[in-house]
Design an enzyme around this catalytic site. Structure first.
Site, PDB file in Angstrom:
ATOM      1  CE  LYS A  31      77.870   1.387  52.864  1.00  0.00           C
ATOM      2  NZ  LYS A  31      78.019   1.894  54.152  1.00  0.00           N
ATOM      3  CB  THR A  32      74.553  -2.282  50.397  1.00  0.00           C
ATOM      4  OG1 THR A  32      74.649  -1.091  51.165  1.00  0.00           O
ATOM      5  CG2 THR A  32      73.823  -3.325  51.215  1.00  0.00           C
ATOM      6  CG  ASP A 216      78.413  -1.571  55.968  1.00  0.00           C
ATOM      7  OD1 ASP A 216      79.219  -0.872  55.321  1.00  0.00           O
ATOM      8  OD2 ASP A 216      77.177  -1.480  55.849  1.00  0.00           O
ATOM      9  CD  GLU A 217      78.119   2.895  57.408  1.00  0.00           C
ATOM     10  OE1 GLU A 217      79.070   3.691  57.236  1.00  0.00           O
ATOM     11  OE2 GLU A 217      76.978   3.065  56.947  1.00  0.00           O
ATOM     12  CD  GLN A 247      79.412   8.565  53.730  1.00  0.00           C
ATOM     13  OE1 GLN A 247      78.265   8.543  54.151  1.00  0.00           O
ATOM     14  NE2 GLN A 247      79.791   7.834  52.702  1.00  0.00           N
ATOM     15  NE  ARG A 608      73.966  11.038  52.945  1.00  0.00           N
ATOM     16  CZ  ARG A 608      74.582   9.903  52.665  1.00  0.00           C
ATOM     17  NH1 ARG A 608      73.912   8.778  52.678  1.00  0.00           N
ATOM     18  NH2 ARG A 608      75.871   9.887  52.366  1.00  0.00           N
TER      19      ARG A 608
END
Length: 675
Positions: A31-32, A216-217, A247, A608
């Site tokens: 996504k970044t 973002d987030e 998340q 992770r």
DNA sequence: ACTCATGATATTTTT
DNA sequence: TATCATGAGT
């Protein structure tokens, strides 16, 4: 523009620049890359100062900006805003806050500053049934602010003594903050909203400027932030939010997963794009993670997949006790390090609560394995650091009475508690700020000659350094001289009971100076105010020693809480303490009952891992000194057994095959070294 | 003003 | 079990 390195949904997310867009980006779905490419793409059509990208951490903001600069060059990205919500808020406030009756040099109060204020206020109150618990009140105030409830509008529940106490304290707290020319963290957003609401010309300015907004987030935004976005995008309506409802793990802090779930309600023409291809984890890991998260209701629904191999199976092991668990983990680190040619830094041990780290630290130390601990007590929360910063804060804003009182007699200079009381009284009587009162100690009756002299000296010192700092040509030197003159180091040695501790504290003090120095170097900024602002916004990831960023660079096993692991990845992850009462945590089960968030936390931990994932629990565990029986977490049972290799307490020693492999790796390693 | 003993208390913590 | 805040005692 070449977009061939993106997959189809990623490309869509980049090209869909107009209107409201929701990008549901699963863990490890790139996504970044999408956001930075999207910015680069936008920059071909509009100039940089019409684009703003918001993140939650300074680190994320910095990384994002770096990547954009790399793609389009420094010149084209000039004027682009990539910052946290809070930094953007402060930026607007520094410009406009005078409209709300604050001064432009307002201070930003840290949690401890706030706590001091609230403690004093709570002490003056006695509400039936509520012990004077400042922590709890502060928490309730913060919760209220996160819901955009002002001091006047606060409605306590009739049966909750704490809320009643909060109703009393909240308005006073807010008044005090203003008197100190200070805002707290929640105010930064709250006041920004107020500005936009109450002053149409301010809103007009920013909503016209921000033609494209990206977030973002998004799953971590609270009501205030969502509202802020709505206001800022209310002219151009180009709002692109990126996030993953699976998340969302900061609900307890006011984050509202409803924002991402109901985003379409506010923006009916919404385009939804799902990024489900995962570039991080092996197939087995994703299957297990997917299997866990489907147990949650109220989600957009995503299924991560990978084009890569299935990889090593996910292993679950129930250990005898906590000790056993730590031995197993450390043993596994040893063997995998050789077998899979991994470095120490490729391993992470993740747990629910910071307290769980100790036993692993002991084991790692015993085995001489380097490790870093992330989280726990933060650098800027240490007392010696706060004391040192208090001096600087007061110089920047003499109205900052919380910090003024903190340093008035530290180090001891003969202004004791009684004198302080009298000074405060005088300040109240005369209706003048403390700092004004201190200018003329002779006006305060009942103060001894000695005390008056001490005050004069203190004021003189502060003004002298204030002047030096205002000239602003040697920030580091000035700070250094100040600390030396007030003999902070000596004070630390004097206070501490053992020299070890003292040395550590002095080191921390030196780190403050280093922080100033590296700040000046990095930013080229030399004003005290700008440094303090950076520090107040808790930019702990500033690459100075002891920061998360710096720690992750060393070759050491990483220990941290599940919360701080979000956004990171490791070749090998150990998820420990998977027990009922720990994950999900007992307090959650008792109070909010929000097991879904705990499940997401577990999911975050699992995703992770790149290649190896091991889940562990203990059948018994020492808790508060008592050995208690424990049940494996429901989350373990929710993953079907065929997706999980249940490994039972077989000996920790390596099987012969691994032993052999280990030896052969060892020899080939030596051969490499010899060329 | 400082030390010592007692007892309550024990999630997570991007800003 | 470890920590911290509080209060009594020097």
């Amino acid at each position: 523009m070449d977009l061939s390195f993106l997959n189809e949904p990623q490309r869509q997310a980049v090209l869909q620049t107009e209107g409201a867009v929701l990008v549901l980006a699963g863990a490890g779905s790139g996504k970044t890359r999408v956001i930075t490419t999207r910015i680069a793409y936008l920059l071909r059509q509009v100039s940089a100062d019409h684009i703003v990208a918001l993140t939650f951490t300074n680190k994320a903001a910095r990384e994002m900006l770096d990547r954009v600069v790399k793609q389009v060059g420094r010149k084209k990205s000039k004027g682009l805003i990539v910052s946290t919500f809070h930094s953007l808020g402060v930026r607007i406030l520094r410009q406009e806050i005078e409209r709300l009756g604050y001064k432009r040099n307002f201070s930003i109060y840290s949690a401890s500053d706030q706590l001091r204020l609230v403690r004093d206020l709570v002490q003056g109150q006695l509400v039936e049934g509520a012990a004077a618990d400042a922590d709890r009140v502060l928490w309730l105030i913060s919760q209220a602010k996160n819901r955009l409830i002002s001091a006047d509008a606060y409605q306590p529940a009739a049966n909750d003594a704490y809320q009643q106490l909060t109703a009393q304290v909240y308005p006073q707290y807010q008044r005090q903050l203003k008197a100190c020319n200070a805002v707290d963290f929640d105010d930064i957003l709250q006041l920004t909203i107020r500005l936009l609401h109450e002053f149409p010309e301010v809103l007009e300015h920013y909503r016209l400027r921000f033609r494209y907004i990206m977030v973002d987030e998004y799953q971590d935004t609270n009501v205030v932030q969502a509202q802020l976005l709505k206001l800022l995008s209310s002219f151009h309506h180009n709002l692109c939010v990126v996030g993953d409802d699976d998340q969302s793990i900061y609900g307890w802090r006011g984050a509202d997963p409803g924002n991402i779930l109901d985003f379409g309600k506010d923006f009916p023409s919404l385009k939804v794009i799902k990024l489900e291809q995962n570039y991080r984890s092996s197939g087995h890991i994703l299957s297990a993670a997917n299997a866990l998260i489907v147990h949650n209701k109220d989600r957009h629904g995503k299924r991560l997949w990978t084009a890569d191999e299935q990889g090593a199976p996910v292993v679950y092991r129930c250990c005898d006790d906590g000790e056993d668990e730590s031995t197993v983990v450390v043993g596994r680190i040893h063997s995998l390090r050789f077998k899979s040619q991994l470095q120490y830094r490729d391993f992470a041990i993740l747990y629910r609560t910071n307290g769980q780290s100790r036993i692993f630290e002991e084991q790692l130390r015993y085995e001489n394995i380097p490790y870093v601990l992330i989280g726990g007590q933060q650098f800027f929360d240490r007392k010696e650091v706060k004391d040192a910063l208090a001096y600087l804060k007061v110089m920047a804003n003499t109205q900052d009475e919380v910090n003024l009182l903190r340093i008035l007699n530290y180090p001891k200079r003969g202004i004791g508690e009684t004198s302080a009381e009298r000074i405060i009284q005088a300040s109240v009587d005369q209706g003048l700020p403390l700092w004004q009162v201190l200018q003329h100690p002779e006006h305060i009756t009942e103060l001894g000659d000695k005390t008056q002299e001490a005050i004069r000296e203190f004021v003189g010192l502060m003004r002298r350094y204030q002047r030096r700092l205002q000239q602003g040509n040697n920030l580091v030197g000035d700070v250094q001289d100040l600390f030396r003159e007030i003999k902070l180091e000596e004070e630390l040695y004097r206070q501490a009971d053992d020299p070890q501790k003292a040395r550590r504290r002095v080191e921390n003090l030196h780190e403050v100076i280093n922080a100033v120095s590296s700040y000046v170097e990095r930013e080229g900024q030399t004003t005290l105010e700008s440094f303090l602002e950076k520090v107040s916004l808790l930019d702990r990831d500033e690459p100075q020693r002891g920061s998360k960023e710096e720690k992750l660079k060393q070759d050491a096993v990483v220990l941290m809480s599940l919360h701080s692991s979000k956004g990171l990845e490791f070749p090998c992850v150990f998820l420990v303490g998977l027990e009922e009462g720990t994950l999900p945590h007992k307090k959650i089960l008792e109070e909010s009952g929000d097991v879904a968030e705990e499940r997401r936390l577990c999911y975050v931990g699992m995703t992770r891992a790149r290649q190896h994932l091991m889940l562990l629990s203990a059948a018994r565990r020492r808790k508060y000194g008592r050995l208690q029986p424990r049940d494996a977490s429901r989350f373990v049972h929710e993953i079907p057994p065929e997706l999980l290799v249940h490994e039972d307490g077989e000996p920790v020693a390596l099987p012969a095959a691994e032993e052999e492999q280990l030896a052969s790796n060892f020899f080939s390693g030596i051969k490499d070294m010899l060329g």
